[in-house]
Scaffold this active site. Sequence first.
Site, short mmCIF file in Angstrom:
data_model
loop_
_atom_site.label_atom_id
_atom_site.label_comp_id
_atom_site.label_asym_id
_atom_site.label_seq_id
_atom_site.Cartn_x
_atom_site.Cartn_y
_atom_site.Cartn_z
N GLU A 190 0.84 -1.21 0.00
CA GLU A 190 0.00 0.00 0.00
C GLU A 190 0.87 1.26 0.00
O GLU A 190 0.69 2.17 0.82
CB GLU A 190 -0.96 -0.01 1.20
CG GLU A 190 -1.95 -1.15 1.12
CD GLU A 190 -3.14 -1.06 2.08
OE1 GLU A 190 -3.19 -0.12 2.89
OE2 GLU A 190 -4.04 -1.93 1.98
N GLU A 325 -4.83 -8.94 0.26
CA GLU A 325 -5.54 -8.56 1.49
C GLU A 325 -7.03 -8.53 1.16
O GLU A 325 -7.46 -7.72 0.33
CB GLU A 325 -5.09 -7.19 2.03
CG GLU A 325 -3.73 -7.25 2.68
CD GLU A 325 -3.33 -5.95 3.40
OE1 GLU A 325 -4.25 -5.23 3.88
OE2 GLU A 325 -2.12 -5.68 3.48
N GLN A 374 -6.95 -11.69 8.64
CA GLN A 374 -5.62 -12.21 8.77
C GLN A 374 -5.70 -13.58 9.44
O GLN A 374 -6.77 -14.03 9.80
CB GLN A 374 -4.77 -11.25 9.58
CG GLN A 374 -4.58 -9.90 8.89
CD GLN A 374 -3.45 -9.06 9.50
OE1 GLN A 374 -2.71 -9.52 10.36
NE2 GLN A 374 -3.33 -7.82 9.04
O1 AHR Z 1 -4.79 -5.77 7.42
C1 AHR Z 1 -4.73 -4.56 8.09
C2 AHR Z 1 -4.14 -3.44 7.22
O2 AHR Z 1 -4.99 -3.16 6.16
C3 AHR Z 1 -2.82 -3.72 6.56
O3 AHR Z 1 -1.74 -3.53 7.39
C4 AHR Z 1 -2.80 -2.72 5.45
O4 AHR Z 1 -2.02 -3.13 4.36
C5 AHR Z 1 -4.27 -2.55 5.10
O5 AHR Z 1 -4.63 -1.23 5.01
#
Ligand code: AHR
Length: 521
Positions: A190, A325, A374
């Site tokens: 990001e 993600e 996650q």
């Molecule tokens: O998953 C949480 C956060 O979400 C990560 O660190 C980031 O890459 C995204 O904005």
Amino acid sequence: MAGLAVRGTTAQERGAPAVALAVDASKTGVTIDRNLFGQFAEHLGKGIYEGVWVGPDSPIPNTRGIRNDVVAALKALRVPNVRWPGGCFADDYHWRKGIGPADRRAAQMNPDWGGVIEPNTFGTHEFMDFIDQIGSRAYLSVNVGSGTPQEASEWLEYLTASQPTALQKERAANGRPEPYTIPYLGIGNENWDCGGNMTPEHYLQQLKTFARYTRNFNPAQREGDTRMLKIAVGPGGGGPRWTEWTEVIMKGWKARQWSWDMDGLSLHNYTVVSFPPKFASVGFGEADYARILQATLEMDDLIASHSAIMDKYDPEKKMALVVDEWGAWYAPLPGSTPGFLVQQNSVRDALIAALNLNIFARHADRVRMANIAQMTNVLQAMIITDKEKMILTPTYHVFKMYLPFQDATFVPLTFDAGTYTHGDITLPRVDAIAARDTSGTVWLALTNLDPARPAEISATLSGMTARTATGETLTAPAIDSVNTFEAPSTVSPKPLSAIVSGDRLTVTLAPKSVTVLAVRP
Ligand code: AHR
């Protein structure tokens, strides 16, 4: 949505509706890459510390500091790859602080997540040990935001050199003489936001430099199928800003010189209606249930639109779209530590997992890797721990039920999805994918989004002679049912059989359920 025909509600559907579905097992598509079932483990809240790492002196049973219960649970999921150390944390991470004797590791702040101290006890060797214990593979993200090409280049040499360089000797002195295998490397995270707020043009230049200097020296990874794949930071959603991002990176890649290359473009997309997230992860009503499912289905259009841009510059689909993600992002649980992104995981999350995996499978020609956010204790987690206790979430169970889809061959199917309506939201009532494994078994994954009405599936099977159809189904008493430490199996799969007669298969899907069936010849 590809494969779904959404149409108006019929009288039959308002009563006891049947869903017509047709599978022709002789027709096949692309491989559903097992990397679509990847995980993401960031130094965030209790994702690593407590969720994975308890330390060798902990009373919680562990192997070299890594908790045994979590390892056993993840091993059973055959996790194909784990993305680490972030996330936003990746661009604050300096790998040298996480190697060498534990008592000499340099503690640092974790400014991204709660402003807590990051002890660096879990570093490179501990991560590689962890993925080895669970039988997975490394997807490392190098620090582009606050790091340098030299730092990233040296990390790769430290990890992969086989010849006696200073870094190889240092790695050996730290207990690992042989080079590590690093199959996937992310160039930043990001970098349009927490990773340095770069313009696409600025990031493209960084990408070229970092891609050039992050060399993998492991002799077993020099070329061919074992070569390390590099993944560039891609868009963070839909709309003009993200279209421009994908355009700039893809155009830059098409004009690349011999000195750099990349193999994937990442896409981040959370199921979240707005930031900061307001929707609760438990204790919600049907309006929230429907709105969140609607939001998750947006993944399909997002992938389609970025894939279309990629097709312009890469019609041969050399480059993968890597959704590294994804998952539901809700309001933090009341009383939880701010910045730790703690949420519960309900049967709605099971549906979210299934719907997204189905979308990835339908786009498997371009989407060849994905990482749910996650792995433990953070966002849409597989596993929730509380000191020595552990529970498996509904999302975990869906990943387990979908195991047969890893590296299976996509089998196109047609079905009339019907509709589920709540207020002004209308969604497909049913979703489905099919795939065939190497033994000839056809796997059907069926999701009933409707929280109140069962769905009777009436499927026609051609291209195979089916004899049995058995599997598992996952549902729960309420739309927000969760597993807790007191009641860990409220949302867990139960056996289910379909009726097979000639070329017809019938099965009833419970409301708000995910079902996976093995159709065996
Ligand atoms: O998953 C949480 C956060 O979400 C990560 O660190 C980031 O890459 C995204 O904005």
